[in-house]
Write a protein that holds these residues in place. Structure first.
Motif, PDB file in Angstrom:
ATOM      1  N   UNK A  70       0.792  -1.209   0.000  1.00 19.88           N
ATOM      2  CA  UNK A  70       0.000   0.000   0.000  1.00 19.88           C
ATOM      3  C   UNK A  70       0.836   1.277   0.000  1.00 19.88           C
ATOM      4  N   UNK A 223       1.349   6.999  13.624  1.00 23.61           N
ATOM      5  CA  UNK A 223       0.017   7.493  13.282  1.00 23.61           C
ATOM      6  C   UNK A 223      -0.303   8.811  13.970  1.00 23.61           C
ATOM      7  N   UNK A 226       0.887  13.647  12.858  1.00 28.86           N
ATOM      8  CA  UNK A 226       0.168  14.900  12.738  1.00 28.86           C
ATOM      9  C   UNK A 226       0.234  15.732  14.019  1.00 28.86           C
ATOM     10  N   UNK A 227       0.002  15.079  15.138  1.00 30.84           N
ATOM     11  CA  UNK A 227       0.027  15.803  16.408  1.00 30.84           C
ATOM     12  C   UNK A 227       1.439  16.262  16.771  1.00 30.84           C
ATOM     13  N   UNK A 248       4.890  10.756   3.749  1.00 32.79           N
ATOM     14  CA  UNK A 248       3.949  10.789   4.855  1.00 32.79           C
ATOM     15  C   UNK A 248       4.163  12.016   5.749  1.00 32.79           C
ATOM     16  N   UNK A 251       2.753  15.073   3.804  1.00 34.77           N
ATOM     17  CA  UNK A 251       1.294  15.136   3.865  1.00 34.77           C
ATOM     18  C   UNK A 251       0.850  15.603   5.245  1.00 34.77           C
ATOM     19  N   UNK A 255      -1.324  19.004   6.374  1.00 34.67           N
ATOM     20  CA  UNK A 255      -2.585  18.952   7.099  1.00 34.67           C
ATOM     21  C   UNK A 255      -2.500  19.756   8.396  1.00 34.67           C
ATOM     22  N   UNK A 282      -1.518  19.629  -4.358  1.00 31.70           N
ATOM     23  CA  UNK A 282      -1.376  20.644  -3.319  1.00 31.70           C
ATOM     24  C   UNK A 282      -1.135  22.041  -3.885  1.00 31.70           C
TER      25      UNK A 282
ATOM     26  N   UNK B  75      -3.403  -0.986  -5.360  1.00 31.02           N
ATOM     27  CA  UNK B  75      -2.296  -1.515  -4.573  1.00 31.02           C
ATOM     28  C   UNK B  75      -2.779  -2.087  -3.246  1.00 31.02           C
ATOM     29  N   UNK B  76      -3.762  -1.462  -2.648  1.00 33.65           N
ATOM     30  CA  UNK B  76      -4.279  -1.991  -1.389  1.00 33.65           C
ATOM     31  C   UNK B  76      -5.003  -3.315  -1.627  1.00 33.65           C
ATOM     32  N   UNK B 255      -8.269  19.941  -0.898  1.00 35.91           N
ATOM     33  CA  UNK B 255      -7.264  20.922  -1.277  1.00 35.91           C
ATOM     34  C   UNK B 255      -7.922  22.203  -1.770  1.00 35.91           C
ATOM     35  N   UNK B 280      -6.977   9.295   9.116  1.00 34.71           N
ATOM     36  CA  UNK B 280      -5.927   9.620  10.077  1.00 34.71           C
ATOM     37  C   UNK B 280      -5.297  10.976   9.785  1.00 34.71           C
TER      38      UNK B 280
END
Lengths: 341, 341
Positions: A70, A223, A226-227, A248, A251, A255, A282, B75-76, B255, B280
């Motif tokens: 994935x 996970x 973000x925080x 990751x 992204x 966010x 973006x 892919x997933x 976006x 998430x």
DNA sequence: ATGAAAGCGCTAACAG
DNA sequence: CTGTTAGCGCTTTCAT
């Protein structure tokens, strides 16, 4: 059912040996060539790969092992690899390690049982001796992508992570930034370390001391990334720019900035890593380091097929191909006049 | 090199027939069983899959054909499929059609040449007769994912797209929204049509007329999607909610909203489609329709292996498994008191 | 329960 | 250039 070489032989009046030779590109008399072509077409002949593999000990398959399919990196790389390999009539078996070394061992056992001619892999460990023992057990050539082991036990394809990071950070410095935060992966991870090294060197070369509080080491798979990132912006002395070291983290950074209503590039400048359509999606268009996956797949395929072709000759020196990454220009960096701090 | 059945036979003093029987789970005398196990272990015996395939006409491989691996869905799904298949000692050959029907035909030829036992595919066309001819040529069982053909020529696994869309839109209506925009894929695309149908029905059941200007039909692969979506918000009568029908449209919508500084859910409510970590990453947490890929892969694997197992019996009725999608709750919908416009 | 033997479809000597 | 032949490693009757 399906036509065999024998059928072609019967239809043309030639022997199986001649037919086989023809099928493998050998030279036959012109008139026979035509006969054979016609027979192959009319009988809709397709070679039986299993019979061939049994006889030649070559399966024309390669295994592709990654932590998880994935991941954009893994699936895009697979996409490129499958394209390159197909040109050589090779096909790709996919396998996942689920980020465990035990999973890797199992997967390699599995691929060996399927008798692949070679393996393309992105491994999670770095212990050369450990992997050497696993690879040697089957004697299947391996090409590694993305990460290097602590010593060479097979061919490897990586990008110049440190160099790309250096360029990125340098671009930020050139624009007048001094308080540059870096969202790096965790220590001990090959690409995270390499990219951080580029950051460090760029800062050093510019005579800017690295402030510890601007270095955020978060696991790529965290996970709560973000925080963590949000914390970076609650500091009294907020950075004026961010360098983020993978997809990751990039992204997540975007966010976080969106939620905190911090606008790019007005309030903060951003240099990201990995494209995968980010540049299309973006706004404002991001400055990005882009990994040239097609080139990586191409080099990897070449290395692997070379090994497969020269099997037995045991050329014991392994090659590492180091590919230059691309810098994608964007509008996410603001030129600031005075130096920060 | 590698040990063969013959070696085991020699080591144990038994015949190859007995060894083979043992390896395939047949019953042998207790004392022989022990002898055999020991020999297999000591000689590190692994079966030669090619010899077996040649003899049995079963390769224990399946082909996996999708438009492009870069798509998260593909892919997933592959990731899940490879897991399920591995449990049965099956491995997966991956192939891409690059969104062309010619590419699909080539890929199927290729997979057939590799003598896969079955094929899992997501096809771009809908013409049952066309595909029937291709599939029948090789007689390889096929299971389709995500989209149905215009008439059944093989087993199929889909989700209840219309039902999921209905629920999503209904949730928006329940919250008091009437001006609900829908970002749908282009007409003629199976999932786009199905999901739009759900939208339409929900609106109709609630007695809300569908306003043409709130229906945005953009190709899933449209690189200008972002701009199209922005247009939706420059209208004098801006919608109060949006239902977006797949991953790409959802990302693009977010976006666009970010750039236009329209906050969710204060100024607009959003119901997206497809998760892939979106839940998430995006704040506020999105309401989402999530496709149960593991279930899909599981059902598809079951259908395919059943077909493979009963090959020859030609059971001519094809099955379609319709799986319920998940609704992920979030904070992206605002309850509004008065009905809009 | 075990074994002898045939043969799956192909390639690669080797001989002509 | 072409043909004969052996055999890759396995499964599968058919006897025993």
């Amino acid at each position: 059912m399906a036509a065999t070489i024998k059928d072609i032989a019967r239809a043309t009046g030639l022997s199986v040996a001649t037919v086989s030779k023809f099928l493998n590109g050998g030279t036959v008399r012109e008139q026979n060539r035509e006969l054979l072509q016609k027979a192959v077409r009319e009988l809709d002949y397709h070679i039986n790969e299993y019979a061939r593999a049994l006889k030649t000990n070559r399966s024309r398959t390669v295994g592709f092992l990654v932590p998880k399919f994935g991941d954009v990196f893994a699936s895009e790389l697979a996409s490129e690899a499958v394209t390159k390999l197909k040109e050589q009539q090779y096909s790709l078996f996919v396998c996942e390690s689920h980020n465990s070394m035990e999973g890797e061992r199992e997967a390699i056992d599995f691929l060996a049982s399927k008798q692949v001619d070679g393996i393309m892999a992105t491994l999670i460990g770095t212990d050369g001796w450990y992997y050497k023992r696993i690879f040697d057990r089957y004697g299947i050539p391996v090409v590694l992508f993305d990460r290097k082991l602590d010593f060479d036990v097979c061919d490897t394809v990586v990008i110049d992570n440190a160099g790309a990071a250096y360029q990125a950070v340098n671009r930020l410095i050139d624009a007048g930034h001094r308080d540059i935060a870096v969202i790096r992966g965790h220590q001990g991870h090959y690409t995270a370390d390499q990219r951080y090294e580029g950051y460090e060197r760029a800062m050093k070369d510019a005579g800017i001391p690295v402030k510890e509080e601007l270095v955020l080491a978060v696991d790529y798979a965290d996970t709560n990334m973000y925080d963590h990132i949000k914390c970076l912006f609650t500091m009294k002395q907020r950075p004026t720019a961010i360098f983020s070291v993978n997809y990751f983290t990039t992204i997540s950074t975007i966010m976080a900035l969106n939620e905190l209503d911090i606008s790019v590039p007005q309030e903060i400048s951003l240099f990201g890593f990995d494209n995968y359509h980010l540049s299309q999606i973006v706004k404002p268009r991001l400055w990005l380091v882009e990994q040239p996956l097609a080139r990586m797949a191409e080099e990897g395929t070449r290395l692997l097929l070379d090994r497969i072709g020269s099997k037995g000759q045991e050329e014991a020196t392994f090659h590492t191909v180091n590919i230059q990454a691309n810098i994608l220009q964007g509008d996410s960096i603001r030129q600031i006049s005075g130096a920060g701090a």
